[in-house]
Design an enzyme around this catalytic site. Structure first.
Site, PDB file in Angstrom:
ATOM      1  N   HIS A 132     -14.175 -28.285 -18.806  1.00 26.12           N
ATOM      2  CA  HIS A 132     -14.514 -28.788 -17.472  1.00 26.12           C
ATOM      3  C   HIS A 132     -14.907 -30.259 -17.452  1.00 26.12           C
ATOM      4  CE1 HIS A 132     -13.435 -25.031 -15.948  1.00 26.12           C
ATOM      5  NE2 HIS A 132     -14.285 -24.401 -16.719  1.00 26.12           N
ATOM      6  N   ASN A 134     -17.387 -25.504 -25.206  1.00 20.64           N
ATOM      7  CA  ASN A 134     -16.087 -25.571 -24.531  1.00 20.64           C
ATOM      8  C   ASN A 134     -16.103 -26.752 -23.546  1.00 20.64           C
ATOM      9  OD1 ASN A 134     -14.182 -25.158 -22.391  1.00 20.64           O
ATOM     10  ND2 ASN A 134     -13.807 -23.111 -23.163  1.00 20.64           N
ATOM     11  N   ARG A 141      -4.191 -24.679 -20.970  1.00 18.69           N
ATOM     12  CA  ARG A 141      -3.552 -23.700 -20.079  1.00 18.69           C
ATOM     13  C   ARG A 141      -2.107 -24.065 -19.814  1.00 18.69           C
ATOM     14  NH1 ARG A 141      -5.749 -19.929 -16.668  1.00 18.69           N
ATOM     15  NH2 ARG A 141      -7.927 -19.446 -17.081  1.00 18.69           N
TER      16      ARG A 141
HETATM   17  N1  PXP Z   1     -14.504 -17.954 -24.573  1.00 22.50           N
HETATM   18  C1  PXP Z   1     -13.261 -17.859 -24.051  1.00 22.50           C
HETATM   19  C2  PXP Z   1     -12.217 -17.121 -24.808  1.00 22.50           C
HETATM   20  C3  PXP Z   1     -12.958 -18.470 -22.816  1.00 22.50           C
HETATM   21  O1  PXP Z   1     -11.725 -18.357 -22.307  1.00 22.50           O
HETATM   22  C4  PXP Z   1     -13.961 -19.231 -22.178  1.00 22.50           C
HETATM   23  C5  PXP Z   1     -13.655 -19.989 -20.926  1.00 22.50           C
HETATM   24  O2  PXP Z   1     -13.006 -19.271 -20.025  1.00 22.50           O
HETATM   25  C6  PXP Z   1     -15.225 -19.290 -22.757  1.00 22.50           C
HETATM   26  C7  PXP Z   1     -15.464 -18.641 -23.958  1.00 22.50           C
HETATM   27  C8  PXP Z   1     -16.329 -20.071 -22.129  1.00 22.50           C
HETATM   28  O3  PXP Z   1     -16.692 -19.514 -20.903  1.00 22.50           O
HETATM   29  P1  PXP Z   1     -17.623 -20.337 -19.944  1.00 22.50           P
HETATM   30  O4  PXP Z   1     -16.909 -21.583 -19.582  1.00 22.50           O
HETATM   31  O5  PXP Z   1     -17.836 -19.406 -18.803  1.00 22.50           O
HETATM   32  O6  PXP Z   1     -18.900 -20.608 -20.699  1.00 22.50           O
END
Ligand code: PXP
Length: 264
Positions: free
Chosen positions: A18, A15, A53
């Protein structure tokens, strides 16, 4: 007859939200989300996840367009179940959409989707996405009622929220960790036995990934914040490679699911 049972491979979705958070702190284009996505793929990510978002606090519409156009791996678009997001998803046709609850005032996605409360509107959005060839995932708490509602709503995939498990681990609460892993394991087995594909994510780190990677029904983990944080210290490729190794080592020790044995 005993069928040969194999634990399926475990995919890593990185992901990159960030990366966009840091970029947006100054405006402009640095650090570039697409460059981060390519580096993550080269280092072992099987797919890229991005959450568009409603308030566009990190990922932008342009990020989604570029990722969809240029990525060589599947794009998993996380989004709220709204008409605006549905229209965007239908325009770009990502490989999968993960529907998440969204509250403007939250810092991150704090809990799972209330699927039962989503009713016909949620069912319609899921139907429209599927009709466009997009696989639909619902980000849910690991409980029976919500899994049953997800099946009813027509989801292809459930992504189990690992936030409570990770919080117990952060608090060094060994009993809490065991309870949460048990809850995740039972939910994963139930969803898998019902024919749903099972993913998991939220808050996972180098220290917590193994517990979830050992659950044999889970076939994909989506991990973001920790990896981007680690990238500051050692680089994104190194963080992704280390996560991959930890996932793969834990997976190699996973036992095939008893539910699978029973349902085989
Ligand atoms: N899966 C989903 C559906 C999310 O919304 C997020 C981020 O909020 C993540 C995985 C990844 O979470 P993180 O950034 O805490 O690793």
């Amino acid at each position: 007859m005993t069928l040969p049972l194999k634990v399926p491979d475990l995919r890593l979705g990185v992901n990159i939200d960030h990366v966009a958070t840091i970029r947006n702190a100054r405006g402009g284009g640095h650090p570039d989300t697409l460059r981060a996505a390519h580096l993550a793929v080269e280092a072992g990510a099987d797919g890229i996840t991005a959450h568009l978002r409603e308030d566009r606090r990190h990922i932008s519409d342009d990020d989604i367009a570029r990722l969809k156009h240029e990525l060589t791996r599947p794009l998993n678009l996380e989004m709220a179940a709204t008409q605006e997001m549905l229209d965007i998803a239908l325009r770009h046709v990502p490989n999968a959409c993960c529907l998440v609850p969204e509250r403007r005032e939250e810092r991150t996605t704090e809990g799972g989707l209330d699927v039962a409360a989503g009713g016909d509107r949620l069912g319609r959005i899921i139907g429209d996405l599927k009709a466009a060839g997009i696989r639909v995932s619902l980000f849910i708490e690991p409980d029976r009622r919500t899994i049953e509602a997800s099946i009813q709503a027509g989801a292809d995939i459930v992504e189990l929220h690992t936030g409570a498990y990770c919080e117990k681990a952060l608090a060094d609460d060994a009993n809490g960790v065991a309870d949460e892993l048990d809850r995740l394991g039972r939910a994963a087995a139930l969803a898998d036995a019902a024919g749903l594909e099972v993913h998991a994510g939220h808050g996972l780190t180098f220290d917590t990934v193994a517990g979830v990677a050992r659950l044999p029904e889970i076939v994909e983990l989506n991990i973001g914040h920790f990896l981007i944080g680690e990238a500051i210290f050692g680089g994104l490729p190194s963080a992704v490679r280390r996560m991959r190794v930890l996932m793969d080592e834990a997976r190699a020790g996973a036992e095939p699911s008893r539910e699978r044995v029973r349902s085989a």
